[in-house]
Enzyme design. Structure first.
Site, PDB file in Angstrom:
ATOM      1  N   HIS A  75       1.088  -1.118   0.296  1.00  0.00           N
ATOM      2  CA  HIS A  75      -0.178  -0.220  -0.563  1.00  0.00           C
ATOM      3  C   HIS A  75       1.009   1.192   0.202  1.00  0.00           C
ATOM      4  O   HIS A  75       0.290   2.350  -0.398  1.00  0.00           O
ATOM      5  CB  HIS A  75      -1.215   0.098   1.424  1.00  0.00           C
ATOM      6  CG  HIS A  75      -2.318   0.564   1.447  1.00  0.00           C
ATOM      7  ND1 HIS A  75      -2.783   0.430   0.118  1.00  0.00           N
ATOM      8  CD2 HIS A  75      -1.788   2.134   1.641  1.00  0.00           C
ATOM      9  CE1 HIS A  75      -3.793   1.713   0.296  1.00  0.00           C
ATOM     10  NE2 HIS A  75      -3.558   2.592   1.017  1.00  0.00           N
ATOM     11  N   TYR A 133       1.900 -18.058 -22.278  1.00  0.00           N
ATOM     12  CA  TYR A 133       3.426 -18.756 -22.330  1.00  0.00           C
ATOM     13  C   TYR A 133       2.483 -19.450 -23.493  1.00  0.00           C
ATOM     14  O   TYR A 133       3.789 -20.412 -23.877  1.00  0.00           O
ATOM     15  CB  TYR A 133       2.380 -19.639 -21.262  1.00  0.00           C
ATOM     16  CG  TYR A 133       2.938 -19.186 -19.675  1.00  0.00           C
ATOM     17  CD1 TYR A 133       4.677 -18.007 -19.767  1.00  0.00           C
ATOM     18  CD2 TYR A 133       2.253 -18.742 -19.282  1.00  0.00           C
ATOM     19  CE1 TYR A 133       5.062 -17.280 -18.966  1.00  0.00           C
ATOM     20  CE2 TYR A 133       2.360 -18.047 -18.009  1.00  0.00           C
ATOM     21  CZ  TYR A 133       4.254 -16.898 -17.839  1.00  0.00           C
ATOM     22  OH  TYR A 133       4.712 -16.972 -16.767  1.00  0.00           O
ATOM     23  N   GLY A 185       4.881 -12.161 -16.256  1.00  0.00           N
ATOM     24  CA  GLY A 185       4.157 -11.980 -14.941  1.00  0.00           C
ATOM     25  C   GLY A 185       4.452 -12.135 -13.895  1.00  0.00           C
ATOM     26  O   GLY A 185       5.634 -11.134 -13.699  1.00  0.00           O
ATOM     27  N   LEU A 208      -1.165 -18.160 -10.421  1.00  0.00           N
ATOM     28  CA  LEU A 208      -1.823 -18.859  -9.812  1.00  0.00           C
ATOM     29  C   LEU A 208      -2.086 -19.604  -8.801  1.00  0.00           C
ATOM     30  O   LEU A 208      -3.083 -19.770  -7.943  1.00  0.00           O
ATOM     31  CB  LEU A 208      -0.568 -20.272 -10.449  1.00  0.00           C
ATOM     32  CG  LEU A 208      -1.024 -20.769 -11.928  1.00  0.00           C
ATOM     33  CD1 LEU A 208       0.260 -22.184 -12.339  1.00  0.00           C
ATOM     34  CD2 LEU A 208      -2.119 -21.069 -12.331  1.00  0.00           C
TER      35      LEU A 208
HETATM   36  P1  ADP Z   1       3.140 -15.874 -14.019  1.00  0.00           P
HETATM   37  O1  ADP Z   1       2.472 -14.089 -13.373  1.00  0.00           O
HETATM   38  O2  ADP Z   1       4.889 -15.834 -14.181  1.00  0.00           O
HETATM   39  O3  ADP Z   1       2.602 -16.423 -15.190  1.00  0.00           O
HETATM   40  P2  ADP Z   1       1.690 -17.922 -12.551  1.00  0.00           P
HETATM   41  O4  ADP Z   1       1.579 -17.886 -10.921  1.00  0.00           O
HETATM   42  O5  ADP Z   1       0.501 -17.071 -13.366  1.00  0.00           O
HETATM   43  O6  ADP Z   1       2.715 -16.846 -12.520  1.00  0.00           O
HETATM   44  O7  ADP Z   1       2.452 -18.917 -13.535  1.00  0.00           O
HETATM   45  C1  ADP Z   1       3.482 -19.836 -12.685  1.00  0.00           C
HETATM   46  C2  ADP Z   1       3.900 -20.663 -13.346  1.00  0.00           C
HETATM   47  O8  ADP Z   1       3.945 -21.518 -14.600  1.00  0.00           O
HETATM   48  C3  ADP Z   1       4.545 -19.818 -14.729  1.00  0.00           C
HETATM   49  O9  ADP Z   1       5.744 -18.894 -14.745  1.00  0.00           O
HETATM   50  C4  ADP Z   1       4.718 -20.478 -16.346  1.00  0.00           C
HETATM   51  O10 ADP Z   1       5.843 -20.919 -15.977  1.00  0.00           O
HETATM   52  C5  ADP Z   1       4.258 -21.924 -15.303  1.00  0.00           C
HETATM   53  N1  ADP Z   1       2.133 -21.773 -16.196  1.00  0.00           N
HETATM   54  C6  ADP Z   1       1.167 -21.219 -16.129  1.00  0.00           C
HETATM   55  N2  ADP Z   1       0.413 -21.324 -16.824  1.00  0.00           N
HETATM   56  C7  ADP Z   1       1.397 -22.036 -17.760  1.00  0.00           C
HETATM   57  C8  ADP Z   1       0.408 -22.156 -19.054  1.00  0.00           C
HETATM   58  N3  ADP Z   1      -0.758 -22.721 -19.277  1.00  0.00           N
HETATM   59  N4  ADP Z   1       1.943 -22.776 -20.080  1.00  0.00           N
HETATM   60  C9  ADP Z   1       2.658 -23.262 -19.229  1.00  0.00           C
HETATM   61  N5  ADP Z   1       2.781 -23.180 -18.928  1.00  0.00           N
HETATM   62  C10 ADP Z   1       2.446 -21.785 -17.647  1.00  0.00           C
END
Ligand code: ADP
Length: 432
Positions: A213, A336, A390, A395
Site C-alpha cells: 500500500h 505462455y 508475469g 496461480l
Molecule cells: P506468472 O505471473 O509468472 O505467470 P503464474 O503463477 O501465473 O505466474 O504461473 C506460474 C508459472 O507456471 C509460470 O511462470 C509459467 O512458467 C507456468 N505456467 C502457467 N500457466 C502456464 C501455461 N498455460 N502453459 C505453460 N506454463 C504455464
C-alpha cells in the site's frame, strides 16, 4: 512325571494287573474287575474334585502333589497361566509407556467413537480443551467445541487439511484440529495450539499489505512523471529508451503491487457470506474479452480462443474473484503458448461438481514443476515469465480464490503438447 500318555498307560496296566491278580487269587473274575474299576473311578472322582477346588482358588496355589493324570493337567494349566500373566504384564508395561509418551507430547490427542463421542484423551488435551473425566467422557465432541465449522468439517469427511478454530475455553487462543479416521474404532483428533503461528501469519500478511500500500502512491507518481516525459518528448533521443525502460519496469512493479494486495486481501478477509449467482457464460465471455487485450499486449494476435457448449449453469461466488481467476488462467494460456496456439474454455459437470477447463496446446509444463507452480513467485522459466509480464503470483491467487469458493485447482500438462487447468466447484456452489 510320565506325561499324559505315559500315566494313562501305567494306570491302565495297574488296573489290568490288579484285576488279573485278584481274579487268579480269588477265582471271582467279575467281582474283581468291578471292584478295581470302581476303585479307579473313585480315585478319579476324588482327584477331579480336588482339581475343581484348586481351580476355584487363586491362581498360583499348588495342587496336592499326588502323581497322576490330574497333576499333569494342573501343571500344564499353571504353565499356561504363568505365560499369560507374563504377556499381560508386558502389555501393561507397554500401555503405561505409551500413556506416558502421549502425555508428554505437546499436542492434545482425543480418541472419538464412530458417533463422535469422547472416549479417551491425553493430558495436553485436558489443558487445551478443558476436558474433565467426570463430565466429558462419552460426551459428544460437538458439545465441547460448539462451532458450526467443526461440524461442517467433520460432515464433509475431508480430513487432508487441518482446521483452525478459536479455543473453546481461552479467548484469543487458536487451536488447530487434525482428524484421522481409525478403522473400526472411530477417530483420532490431534489438537495443537497455533496461536503464535496464526499471529505470525497475520503479521506477515499485514506487513505485505502495508508495504504494498505504501509503495503504491510513490510508484503512481513516478509512473505519472515518466509518462509525462515520454508524451511531451522532454528527453533527447538518447534518453528515450532509458525512460521507456524505466516506465516498463514501473508498470511491472505496479502489477506486482496489485497482485500482492489482492493476495493479502484474499488471505485476510472472510469469503462473502452471501455469494452472488454468476452465470458461467458471463465469466467465459469476460475472460475472452480480457484475453483479446493480452493477445495484443504480448503480440499473439493469431492465437485462437474458442469455447465448448457452455450449459446454462451458474456458480455461487464473488464476481470479482472468479472473473479474476478465469482471466488469469486464460491470460497465462495466451502468454505462455506460441502465437497461433489454440485455447479452449469449456464447462462440464463431473458427478455433482462443476469443472471449468482452460486448455491450450502450448509448451506444457515439465512434470517436476507441476507440484510447485501454485507457490508464490514460482516460475518454470524465470526469464520467459518476466518477459511475458508475469508477476509469479497469478496461480497462487487463482488457488486462493478457488479455496474461498470451496473449490480446487487441478492441473495436467504434457511437455510440447499443452496444459489443462481445471477450476473445480463443489456441488453446493453450482446452480442449474
Ligand atoms: P506468472 O505471473 O509468472 O505467470 P503464474 O503463477 O501465473 O505466474 O504461473 C506460474 C508459472 O507456471 C509460470 O511462470 C509459467 O512458467 C507456468 N505456467 C502457467 N500457466 C502456464 C501455461 N498455460 N502453459 C505453460 N506454463 C504455464
Amino acid at each position: 512325571m510320565y506325561g499324559y500318555f505315559g500315566t494313562t498307560i501305567i494306570q491302565s496296566l495297574l488296573l489290568f494287573a490288579g484285576i488279573i491278580t485278584a481274579g487268579e487269587l480269588t477265582g471271582f473274575w467279575m467281582e474283581s474287575a468291578l471292584g478295581f474299576i470302581s476303585l479307579a473311578l473313585g480315585i478319579s472322582v476324588w482327584r477331579r474334585n480336588q482339581m475343581y477346588r484348586w481351580l476355584e482358588k487363586r491362581p498360583g496355589q499348588p495342587m496336592t502333589q499326588v502323581p497322576g493324570l490330574w497333576l499333569d493337567m494342573t501343571r500344564r494349566i499353571q504353565k499356561r497361566e504363568a505365560e499369560l500373566s507374563a504377556e499381560r504384564d508386558a502389555t501393561h508395561r507397554l500401555l503405561a509407556n505409551l500413556h506416558q509418551s502421549l502425555a508428554s507430547l505437546d499436542a492434545g490427542l482425543v480418541h472419538l467413537t464412530n458417533e463422535w463421542r469422547i472416549n479417551w484423551w491425553n493430558k495436553p488435551a485436558t489443558q487445551l480443551l478443558g476436558l474433565r473425566e467426570a463430565f466429558d467422557k462419552d460426551a459428544s465432541v460437538f458439545n465441547l467445541v460448539r462451532t458450526p465449522e467443526l461440524f461442517d468439517y467433520v460432515e464433509a469427511q475431508q480430513f487432508e487439511l487441518p482446521i483452525t478454530l478459536p479455543s473453546p475455553i481461552t479467548s484469543g487462543t487458536m487451536l488447530e484440529y487434525t482428524v484421522c479416521s481409525i478403522e473400526h474404532t472411530g477417530y483420532l483428533m490431534v489438537v495443537r495450539d497455533v496461536t503464535r503461528f496464526t499471529r505470525l501469519e497475520r503479521m506477515r500478511s499485514d506487513f505485505i499489505a502495508n508495504v504494498s500500500h505504501e509503495l503504491k502512491t510513490p510508484l503512481t507518481v513516478i509512473t505519472g512523471y515518466l509518462e509525462t516525459i515520454l508524451d511531451n518528448q522532454l528527453v533527447s533521443d538518447g534518453g528515450v529508451r532509458a525512460v521507456e525502460q524505466a516506465f516498463k519496469q514501473a508498470d511491472r512493479m505496479n502489477s506486482l503491487i496489485k497482485d500482492l494486495l489482492m493476495l493479502s486481501q484474499l488471505e485476510t478477509t472472510e469469503p462473502d457470506s452471501d455469494p452472488q449467482k454468476i452465470r458461467i457464460q458471463d465469466l467465459v465471455e469476460n475472460a475472452i474479452q480480457d484475453a483479446q487485450e493480452v493477445k495484443k499486449a504480448v503480440n499473439k494476435v493469431d492465437t485462437q480462443i474458442s469455447t465448448g457448449v457452455i450449459p446454462r449453469i451458474s456458480v455461487l461466488g464473488d464476481w470479482n474473484e472468479l472473473s479474476s481467476a478465469l482471466t488469469n488462467l486464460t491470460g497465462n494460456a495466451v502468454r505462455y503458448s506460441h502465437d497461433g496456439a489454440d485455447i479452449e474454455i469449456d464447462f462440464k459437470m463431473r458427478g455433482d461438481d462443476g469443472v471449468l477447463t482452460i486448455r491450450d496446446n502450448g509448451p506444457g509444463i515439465p512434470p517436476e514443476h507441476l507440484p510447485r507452480i501454485t507457490e508464490r513467485f514460482y516460475r518454470v522459466d524465470n526469464s520467459h515469465s518476466r518477459e511475458t509480464g508475469g508477476t509469479g503470483l497469478g496461480l497462487a491467487i487463482v488457488k486462493h480464490i478457488l479455496y474461498r469458493h470451496g473449490g480446487t485447482l487441478e492441473v495436467t500438462s504434457k511437455v510440447a503438447q499443452g496444459s489443462e487447468f481445471r477450476m473445480v466447484f463443489p456441488a453446493d456452489r453450482i446452480e442449474s
